[in-house]
Design an enzyme around this catalytic site. Structure first.
Site, PDB file in Angstrom:
ATOM      1  N   TYR A 122      10.540  -2.202  -9.427  1.00 66.62           N
ATOM      2  CA  TYR A 122       9.200  -2.183 -10.007  1.00 66.62           C
ATOM      3  C   TYR A 122       8.202  -1.275  -9.297  1.00 66.62           C
ATOM      4  CZ  TYR A 122       4.441  -3.533 -11.101  1.00 66.62           C
ATOM      5  OH  TYR A 122       3.119  -3.482 -11.436  1.00 66.62           O
TER       6      TYR A 122
ATOM      7  N   GLY B  86      -1.611   1.379  -4.802  1.00 64.89           N
ATOM      8  CA  GLY B  86      -2.819   0.696  -4.380  1.00 64.89           C
ATOM      9  C   GLY B  86      -4.045   1.244  -5.075  1.00 64.89           C
TER      10      GLY B  86
ATOM     11  N   ASN C 221       1.630   0.008   5.516  1.00 60.06           N
ATOM     12  CA  ASN C 221       2.199  -0.636   4.324  1.00 60.06           C
ATOM     13  C   ASN C 221       3.215  -1.658   4.804  1.00 60.06           C
ATOM     14  OD1 ASN C 221       4.644   0.353   1.828  1.00 60.06           O
ATOM     15  ND2 ASN C 221       3.202  -1.334   1.761  1.00 60.06           N
ATOM     16  N   GLY C 222       2.992  -2.912   4.455  1.00 57.87           N
ATOM     17  CA  GLY C 222       3.925  -3.948   4.870  1.00 57.87           C
ATOM     18  C   GLY C 222       3.177  -5.197   5.273  1.00 57.87           C
TER      19      GLY C 222
ATOM     20  N   CYS D  53       0.805  -1.204   0.000  1.00 59.33           N
ATOM     21  CA  CYS D  53       0.000   0.000   0.000  1.00 59.33           C
ATOM     22  C   CYS D  53       0.836   1.251   0.000  1.00 59.33           C
ATOM     23  CB  CYS D  53      -0.863   0.000   1.252  1.00 59.33           C
ATOM     24  SG  CYS D  53      -1.707  -1.554   1.510  1.00 59.33           S
TER      25      CYS D  53
HETATM   26  P1  AMP Z   1       4.390 -11.885 -15.509  1.00 58.38           P
HETATM   27  O1  AMP Z   1       3.617 -11.445 -16.714  1.00 58.38           O
HETATM   28  O2  AMP Z   1       3.565 -12.711 -14.576  1.00 58.38           O
HETATM   29  O3  AMP Z   1       5.711 -12.522 -15.821  1.00 58.38           O
HETATM   30  O4  AMP Z   1       4.697 -10.580 -14.657  1.00 58.38           O
HETATM   31  C1  AMP Z   1       5.680  -9.689 -15.061  1.00 58.38           C
HETATM   32  C2  AMP Z   1       5.077  -8.375 -15.438  1.00 58.38           C
HETATM   33  O5  AMP Z   1       4.266  -7.880 -14.370  1.00 58.38           O
HETATM   34  C3  AMP Z   1       6.147  -7.355 -15.672  1.00 58.38           C
HETATM   35  O6  AMP Z   1       5.768  -6.586 -16.810  1.00 58.38           O
HETATM   36  C4  AMP Z   1       6.190  -6.508 -14.425  1.00 58.38           C
HETATM   37  O7  AMP Z   1       6.384  -5.140 -14.732  1.00 58.38           O
HETATM   38  C5  AMP Z   1       4.848  -6.724 -13.782  1.00 58.38           C
HETATM   39  N1  AMP Z   1       4.974  -7.022 -12.347  1.00 58.38           N
HETATM   40  C6  AMP Z   1       6.014  -7.547 -11.679  1.00 58.38           C
HETATM   41  N2  AMP Z   1       5.737  -7.693 -10.371  1.00 58.38           N
HETATM   42  C7  AMP Z   1       4.493  -7.251 -10.193  1.00 58.38           C
HETATM   43  C8  AMP Z   1       3.641  -7.134  -9.046  1.00 58.38           C
HETATM   44  N3  AMP Z   1       4.046  -7.499  -7.854  1.00 58.38           N
HETATM   45  N4  AMP Z   1       2.403  -6.632  -9.251  1.00 58.38           N
HETATM   46  C9  AMP Z   1       2.008  -6.275 -10.474  1.00 58.38           C
HETATM   47  N5  AMP Z   1       2.758  -6.343 -11.596  1.00 58.38           N
HETATM   48  C10 AMP Z   1       3.991  -6.836 -11.465  1.00 58.38           C
END
Ligand code: AMP
Length: 492
Positions: free
Chosen positions: A261, A44, A118-119, A17
């Site tokens: 990210y 969030g 957040n956590g 969050c």
């Molecule tokens: P995937 O398609 O499952 O391999 O997820 C990778 C993609 O999702 C990448 O484009 C990342 O930028 C994004 N991503 C990575 N971690 C997260 C996360 N925790 N929540 C949402 N998007 C994510």
């Protein structure tokens, strides 16, 4: 598979969050809180909430939905008072959950409390059972209510600073909190500083926020990060803040994935501008894994700074690569990552991203993304770019392979969904059908962040965690943090 106790919150969800807190001299805090939550919307999108205090009583609005939809002008007019806290909550794969929207607020014998978290705590279930045995009744399944009850209980016996210190000594895991006790606004960061929290100065007050971009939005100045184990108490008249170093540890466990990210590129976290970190990681990615192709393309938006750093380093090295925005993103499509089924996730990637044919046709192409989690995005994109006429498609990733879940507050999918949990890079390359695939090393992350491995939380890429989690390996001797002696205000 061995049974693992779920150290995420009791309902299996984690708290990923954004939090804010504001204290102003004589002006209502509602609008600055609203704008700062807007700036943290990426942290969030499930629910948003603000709790203010007018010197006599709390005012609160907490609803499911985006910041811009939850509050209208009338709502903000009714959130009276110069101090307040706010929260945006990340959506989870479990779907919407009204009970866990925040800030959590409660009135009790010693006044009122509001909490935004957040956590993720690793011992919330234990503390909850103990409090239940003492007669505390809980209305939600989240960690935040556990912290609120524990703090309320301590406040019956101790002053504010000692009560917070006692609660911090009991809760384990990651937390960046903004708290309201009556009209006092507090900020607290866990003793290993896993989640970010910083302090900003405004013309007429002070602000606490998960990311400095929220302070910029209010035309404020970043003062500094809240230190691991530190409590900040904002003066209710907006004139300053006091600092109390309540818990001390020798090591930190900053989450590297915030830089890779989660955080905004225009935020400064633990002294590093996220944009610079991502560009430098892109440069390292070229140095470690570079392959010369006609075109280098980011996967928007998160791959963008990596790709520009990568292309710049490539060209500085004598390669001749064109940096191109060859993938267009439909900004109205929500997050593909949390869609419940693989079929829906695949369709959503297709809806969200479309290649520009002329950029890739007849060319050799490298696509750059920040991470591969389940592998959905890369698989879809390689296929799309080939269909659009690319001769070769190479994939470069700005993080190491994600091999294990996150227990500290980032929704990472479960272990059996993680493509790298049981597959080699070559096996993943075959699955995504790329001509080549390479990831950045853990050493490069530590070098760019200028921290040792032992000062970062690398659990999702090593499977070894800085916190004591049942059924998982730890990467350090787990010692409960020393409770610091200082309760006198520092000179900040
Ligand atoms: P995937 O398609 O499952 O391999 O997820 C990778 C993609 O999702 C990448 O484009 C990342 O930028 C994004 N991503 C990575 N971690 C997260 C996360 N925790 N929540 C949402 N998007 C994510």
């Amino acid at each position: 598979m061995a049974h693992r106790r779920d150290h995420r919150s009791p309902d299996g969800m984690t708290e990923k969050c954004g939090v804010v807190g504001v204290s102003l001299a004589g002006r209502d805090a509602a609008r600055p809180l609203y704008y700062s939550l807007y700036a943290l919307q990426h942290r969030g999108q499930e629910s948003a909430g603000i709790v203010t205090h007018d010197g006599f009583q709390q005012h609160s609005r907490v609803e499911m939905g985006l910041v811009g939809d939850v509050f209208d002008a009338d709502d903000l007019d009714q959130l009276n008072g110069p101090t307040g806290i706010g929260h945006v909550r990340y959506p989870t794969s479990g779907g919407v959950n009204t009970c866990c929207a925040q800030p959590f607020s409660v009135s009790f014998k010693s006044g009122s409390l509001g909490l935004a978290h957040n956590g993720n705590l690793v011992n919330a279930a234990e503390i909850r059972s103990e409090l239940e045995a003492l007669g505390h009744a809980f209305t939600s399944n989240g960690d935040t209510e556990v912290i609120a009850h524990d703090l309320a209980r301590n406040l019956l016996e101790e002053d504010l600073v000692r009560a917070v210190k006692r609660t911090m000594g009991r809760i384990h895991g990651s937390y960046a909190l903004t708290i309201m006790h009556d009209d006092a606004v507090l900020g607290v960061r866990d003793p290993q500083g896993n989640r970010p929290l910083c302090i900003g100065e405004l013309d007429d007050g002070y602000v606490l926020a998960s990311e400095s971009a929220a302070i910029d939005t209010l035309d404020g100045t970043l003062v500094r990060d809240v230190r691991p184990g530190e409590l900040i108490v904002l003066a209710p008249d907006g004139s300053g803040f006091d600092s109390y170093q309540l818990l001390d540890r020798d090591d930190t466990a900053h989450c590297f994935f915030e830089h890779v990210y989660f955080a905004r590129p225009d935020s400064v976290i633990d002294d590093s501008l996220v944009y610079d970190v991502r560009r430098d990681l892109g440069g390292e990615l070229w140095a470690e894994t570079g392959i010369e192709t006609d075109v280098v393309m980011p996967v928007p938006d998160s791959g963008r700074s990596f790709a520009s750093g990568y292309a710049e380093a490539a060209n500085a090295d004598g390669a001749d690569v064109e940096f191109a925005e060859g993938l267009m993103k439909n900004r109205y499509v929500g997050r593909t990552f949390i869609m419940p089924t693989q079929d829906e996730r695949e369709r959503a990637v297709r809806l969200k991203l479309n290649p520009i044919k002329s950029t890739v046709e007849g060319k050799t192409v490298t696509i750059i993304d920040d991470s591969i989690v389940r592998g959905t995005t890369s698989t879809q994109l390689v296929d799309l770019i080939r269909e659009a006429g690319a001769e070769e498609v190479h994939v470069r990733i700005g993080a190491p392979p994600i091999v294990a879940p996150c227990y500290m507050g980032i929704d990472m999918a479960s272990r059996d969904e993680l493509i790298a949990a049981d597959k080699s890079t070559e096996e993943i390359r075959e699955m995504v059908e790329a001509d080549s695939l390479a990831y950045l090393s853990i050493d490069a992350i530590a070098d760019v962040l200028d921290r040792s491995h032992g000062d970062l939380c690398l659990g999702c890429v090593t499977g070894e965690y800085p916190y004591d989690i049942d059924g998982e390996r730890t990467d350090r001797e787990v010692s409960r943090p020393a409770v610091g002696s200082g309760s006198a205000p520092a000179d900040d």
